[in-house]
Design an enzyme around this catalytic site. Structure first.
Site, PDB file in Angstrom:
ATOM      1  N   ASP A  16      43.457  -2.117  33.924  1.00 21.01           N
ATOM      2  CA  ASP A  16      42.860  -3.025  32.936  1.00 21.01           C
ATOM      3  C   ASP A  16      42.078  -4.145  33.619  1.00 21.01           C
ATOM      4  O   ASP A  16      42.422  -4.566  34.725  1.00 21.01           O
ATOM      5  CB  ASP A  16      43.985  -3.598  32.046  1.00 21.01           C
ATOM      6  CG  ASP A  16      43.441  -4.167  30.747  1.00 21.01           C
ATOM      7  OD1 ASP A  16      42.262  -3.907  30.420  1.00 21.01           O
ATOM      8  OD2 ASP A  16      44.193  -4.879  30.056  1.00 21.01           O
ATOM      9  N   GLY A  17      41.040  -4.619  32.944  1.00 13.09           N
ATOM     10  CA  GLY A  17      40.315  -5.796  33.417  1.00 13.09           C
ATOM     11  C   GLY A  17      38.880  -5.539  33.870  1.00 13.09           C
ATOM     12  O   GLY A  17      38.244  -6.444  34.428  1.00 13.09           O
ATOM     13  N   ASN A  18      38.371  -4.345  33.624  1.00  6.27           N
ATOM     14  CA  ASN A  18      36.985  -4.050  34.028  1.00  6.27           C
ATOM     15  C   ASN A  18      35.987  -4.983  33.330  1.00  6.27           C
ATOM     16  O   ASN A  18      35.038  -5.469  33.948  1.00  6.27           O
ATOM     17  CB  ASN A  18      36.603  -2.607  33.668  1.00  6.27           C
ATOM     18  CG  ASN A  18      37.385  -1.580  34.450  1.00  6.27           C
ATOM     19  OD1 ASN A  18      38.118  -1.920  35.376  1.00  6.27           O
ATOM     20  ND2 ASN A  18      37.225  -0.322  34.080  1.00  6.27           N
ATOM     21  N   GLY A  19      36.205  -5.203  32.040  1.00  4.93           N
ATOM     22  CA  GLY A  19      35.287  -6.037  31.263  1.00  4.93           C
ATOM     23  C   GLY A  19      35.292  -7.472  31.756  1.00  4.93           C
ATOM     24  O   GLY A  19      34.233  -8.092  31.938  1.00  4.93           O
ATOM     25  N   TRP A  21      36.157  -8.514  34.698  1.00  7.98           N
ATOM     26  CA  TRP A  21      35.568  -8.538  36.055  1.00  7.98           C
ATOM     27  C   TRP A  21      34.054  -8.686  35.956  1.00  7.98           C
ATOM     28  O   TRP A  21      33.447  -9.497  36.642  1.00  7.98           O
ATOM     29  CB  TRP A  21      35.954  -7.252  36.785  1.00  7.98           C
ATOM     30  CG  TRP A  21      35.496  -7.143  38.202  1.00  7.98           C
ATOM     31  CD1 TRP A  21      36.196  -7.519  39.320  1.00  7.98           C
ATOM     32  CD2 TRP A  21      34.236  -6.614  38.664  1.00  7.98           C
ATOM     33  NE1 TRP A  21      35.451  -7.245  40.454  1.00  7.98           N
ATOM     34  CE2 TRP A  21      34.246  -6.698  40.075  1.00  7.98           C
ATOM     35  CE3 TRP A  21      33.114  -6.078  38.034  1.00  7.98           C
ATOM     36  CZ2 TRP A  21      33.176  -6.262  40.862  1.00  7.98           C
ATOM     37  CZ3 TRP A  21      32.039  -5.657  38.815  1.00  7.98           C
ATOM     38  CH2 TRP A  21      32.083  -5.750  40.217  1.00  7.98           C
ATOM     39  N   HIS A  33      33.072  -1.109  34.614  1.00  9.40           N
ATOM     40  CA  HIS A  33      33.654   0.240  34.581  1.00  9.40           C
ATOM     41  C   HIS A  33      33.242   1.027  35.821  1.00  9.40           C
ATOM     42  O   HIS A  33      34.049   1.744  36.398  1.00  9.40           O
ATOM     43  CB  HIS A  33      33.217   0.973  33.307  1.00  9.40           C
ATOM     44  CG  HIS A  33      33.772   0.365  32.043  1.00  9.40           C
ATOM     45  ND1 HIS A  33      35.106   0.011  31.925  1.00  9.40           N
ATOM     46  CD2 HIS A  33      33.190   0.053  30.856  1.00  9.40           C
ATOM     47  CE1 HIS A  33      35.303  -0.494  30.705  1.00  9.40           C
ATOM     48  NE2 HIS A  33      34.165  -0.489  30.050  1.00  9.40           N
ATOM     49  N   SER A  62      43.793   6.635  23.245  1.00  8.74           N
ATOM     50  CA  SER A  62      43.376   7.165  21.941  1.00  8.74           C
ATOM     51  C   SER A  62      42.885   6.035  21.040  1.00  8.74           C
ATOM     52  O   SER A  62      42.245   6.279  20.023  1.00  8.74           O
ATOM     53  CB  SER A  62      44.524   7.946  21.284  1.00  8.74           C
ATOM     54  OG  SER A  62      45.730   7.232  21.353  1.00  8.74           O
ATOM     55  N   ASN A  64      40.925   3.578  22.378  1.00 11.24           N
ATOM     56  CA  ASN A  64      39.668   3.082  22.954  1.00 11.24           C
ATOM     57  C   ASN A  64      38.428   3.590  22.202  1.00 11.24           C
ATOM     58  O   ASN A  64      37.326   3.092  22.413  1.00 11.24           O
ATOM     59  CB  ASN A  64      39.555   3.433  24.448  1.00 11.24           C
ATOM     60  CG  ASN A  64      40.444   2.573  25.342  1.00 11.24           C
ATOM     61  OD1 ASN A  64      40.946   3.021  26.367  1.00 11.24           O
ATOM     62  ND2 ASN A  64      40.633   1.308  24.973  1.00 11.24           N
ATOM     63  N   TRP A  65      38.616   4.573  21.290  1.00 14.65           N
ATOM     64  CA  TRP A  65      37.495   5.012  20.442  1.00 14.65           C
ATOM     65  C   TRP A  65      37.009   3.890  19.540  1.00 14.65           C
ATOM     66  O   TRP A  65      35.907   3.958  19.001  1.00 14.65           O
ATOM     67  CB  TRP A  65      37.911   6.200  19.566  1.00 14.65           C
ATOM     68  CG  TRP A  65      38.267   7.435  20.327  1.00 14.65           C
ATOM     69  CD1 TRP A  65      39.521   7.960  20.473  1.00 14.65           C
ATOM     70  CD2 TRP A  65      37.386   8.311  21.052  1.00 14.65           C
ATOM     71  NE1 TRP A  65      39.471   9.111  21.245  1.00 14.65           N
ATOM     72  CE2 TRP A  65      38.168   9.345  21.605  1.00 14.65           C
ATOM     73  CE3 TRP A  65      36.001   8.323  21.281  1.00 14.65           C
ATOM     74  CZ2 TRP A  65      37.631  10.377  22.380  1.00 14.65           C
ATOM     75  CZ3 TRP A  65      35.469   9.347  22.047  1.00 14.65           C
ATOM     76  CH2 TRP A  65      36.279  10.358  22.585  1.00 14.65           C
TER      77      TRP A  65
HETATM   78  C1  IPE Z   1      44.680   0.032  27.928  1.00 14.49           C
HETATM   79  O1  IPE Z   1      43.808  -1.017  28.062  1.00 14.49           O
HETATM   80  C2  IPE Z   1      43.935   1.332  28.069  1.00 14.49           C
HETATM   81  C3  IPE Z   1      43.415   1.635  29.395  1.00 14.49           C
HETATM   82  C4  IPE Z   1      43.547   0.907  30.468  1.00 14.49           C
HETATM   83  C5  IPE Z   1      42.688   2.875  29.492  1.00 14.49           C
HETATM   84  P1  IPE Z   1      43.135  -1.755  26.799  1.00 14.49           P
HETATM   85  O2  IPE Z   1      42.269  -2.800  27.358  1.00 14.49           O
HETATM   86  O3  IPE Z   1      42.507  -0.744  25.919  1.00 14.49           O
HETATM   87  O4  IPE Z   1      44.402  -2.351  26.056  1.00 14.49           O
HETATM   88  P2  IPE Z   1      44.518  -3.541  25.014  1.00 14.49           P
HETATM   89  O5  IPE Z   1      43.585  -3.220  23.881  1.00 14.49           O
HETATM   90  O6  IPE Z   1      44.103  -4.797  25.710  1.00 14.49           O
HETATM   91  O7  IPE Z   1      45.959  -3.568  24.618  1.00 14.49           O
HETATM   92  C1  IPE Z   2      39.968  -1.201  31.307  1.00 14.14           C
HETATM   93  O1  IPE Z   2      39.155  -2.324  31.289  1.00 14.14           O
HETATM   94  C2  IPE Z   2      39.171   0.072  31.133  1.00 14.14           C
HETATM   95  C3  IPE Z   2      39.388   0.772  29.869  1.00 14.14           C
HETATM   96  C4  IPE Z   2      40.189   0.404  28.915  1.00 14.14           C
HETATM   97  C5  IPE Z   2      38.647   2.000  29.676  1.00 14.14           C
HETATM   98  P1  IPE Z   2      38.747  -3.058  29.941  1.00 14.14           P
HETATM   99  O2  IPE Z   2      37.423  -2.519  29.496  1.00 14.14           O
HETATM  100  O3  IPE Z   2      39.835  -2.987  28.951  1.00 14.14           O
HETATM  101  O4  IPE Z   2      38.562  -4.527  30.468  1.00 14.14           O
HETATM  102  P2  IPE Z   2      38.967  -5.885  29.724  1.00 14.14           P
HETATM  103  O5  IPE Z   2      40.409  -5.749  29.330  1.00 14.14           O
HETATM  104  O6  IPE Z   2      38.073  -6.018  28.547  1.00 14.14           O
HETATM  105  O7  IPE Z   2      38.738  -6.931  30.759  1.00 14.14           O
HETATM  106 MG    MG Z   3      41.422  -4.170  28.527  1.00  9.39          MG
END
Ligand code: IPE
Ligand code: IPE
Ligand code: MG
Length: 227
Positions: A16-19, A21, A33, A62, A64-65
């Site tokens: 978690d945390g790509n966004g 970052w 990503h 499931s 993330n859609w």
């Molecule tokens: C969990 O992360 C799913 C993955 C890392 C693939 P999310 O970013 O989707 O989770 P929430 O929405 O913050 O709980």
């Molecule tokens: C995790 O990073 C990747 C996926 C869920 C696919 P996020 O995209 O959830 O990153 P944040 O949580 O918004 O930083």
């Molecule tokens: Mg996230």
């Protein structure tokens, strides 16, 4: 405490945390990503040296859609590119690919790529399990239906129908980025797993961070309800 240090065989990570970052660097989310895939690549290369039998990575839930269509498209394209570019390396390094989740619900070309990758890595010795279109509650419902169709539902029969049935028991579950929740990941399997929540954002997570996590795990006292 038995005083002996223990080795983790199966580690699962909520990446978690790509966004965040990307946001910190004033970059588009897609760059976060993309950098996240780089972190995966480095970690997979390090698995064998770290003594792991299985690494399970939460790549797409499931839920993330629900994200905007262009973000979902970016993630699917990254998946296609990753399989294409890294499959030869998986085969060479004896990485056995395993997929958990409702992955047959992905785009047909991705399903075909994954089927091919599963077949060609079947002889590998270190397992990389990727959670794609995965939700633990859905997985448990599917398993319960199959267990019921085969007779009685017991803890054993249900576990045999989970997507993780062929994997070693989960030892350590790590979530990056400071969030402290499971987000529908491995709810059944984590019953007695050790948990570690770290602040590092996924694209910054390195094999050294995983080594630190394994060192932390080796000193934990696991009781499984006993004493
Ligand atoms: C969990 O992360 C799913 C993955 C890392 C693939 P999310 O970013 O989707 O989770 P929430 O929405 O913050 O709980
Ligand atoms: C995790 O990073 C990747 C996926 C869920 C696919 P996020 O995209 O959830 O990153 P944040 O949580 O918004 O930083
Ligand atoms: Mg996230």
């Amino acid at each position: 405490m038995n005083g002996e240090s223990q080795r983790a065989r199966h580690v699962a990570i909520i990446m978690d945390g790509n966004g965040r970052w990307a946001k910190r660097k004033h970059l588009p989310r897609a760059m976060g990503h993309r950098q996240g895939v780089e972190a995966v690549r480095k970690l997979v290369r390090a698995c064998d040296g770290l003594g792991l039998d299985c690494l399970t990575l939460y790549a797409f839930s499931s839920e993330n859609w629900k994200r905007p269509e262009d973000e979902v498209d970016d993630l699917m394209d990254l998946m296609r590119k990753f399989i294409k570019s890294d499959l030869p390396e998986f085969i060479a390094n004896k990485v056995r690919l395993h997929i958990i989740g409702d992955w047959r619900g992905l785009a047909p070309d991705i399903v075909a790529m994954l089927e091919d990758a599963l077949e060609r890595t079947a002889g590998g010795t270190t397992t990389l399990a990727v959670a794609l279109n995965y939700g633990s509650q859905g997985e448990i419902v599917r398993a319960a239906r199959q267990a019921a169709a085969g007779g009685e539902i017991t803890e054993e029969s249900l576990a045999r129908h989970l997507d993780t049935a062929d994997l070693p028991p989960l030892d350590l579950l790590i979530r990056t980025s400071g969030e402290v929740r499971l987000s529908n990941f491995l709810l059944w399997q984590a019953a007695y797993a050790e948990m570690l929540f770290v602040d590092t954002l996924w694209p910054d997570f390195t094999p050294d961070h995983l080594q630190q996590a394994l060192d932390d795990f080796s000193g934990r006292e696991r009781r499984f309800g006993g004493r």
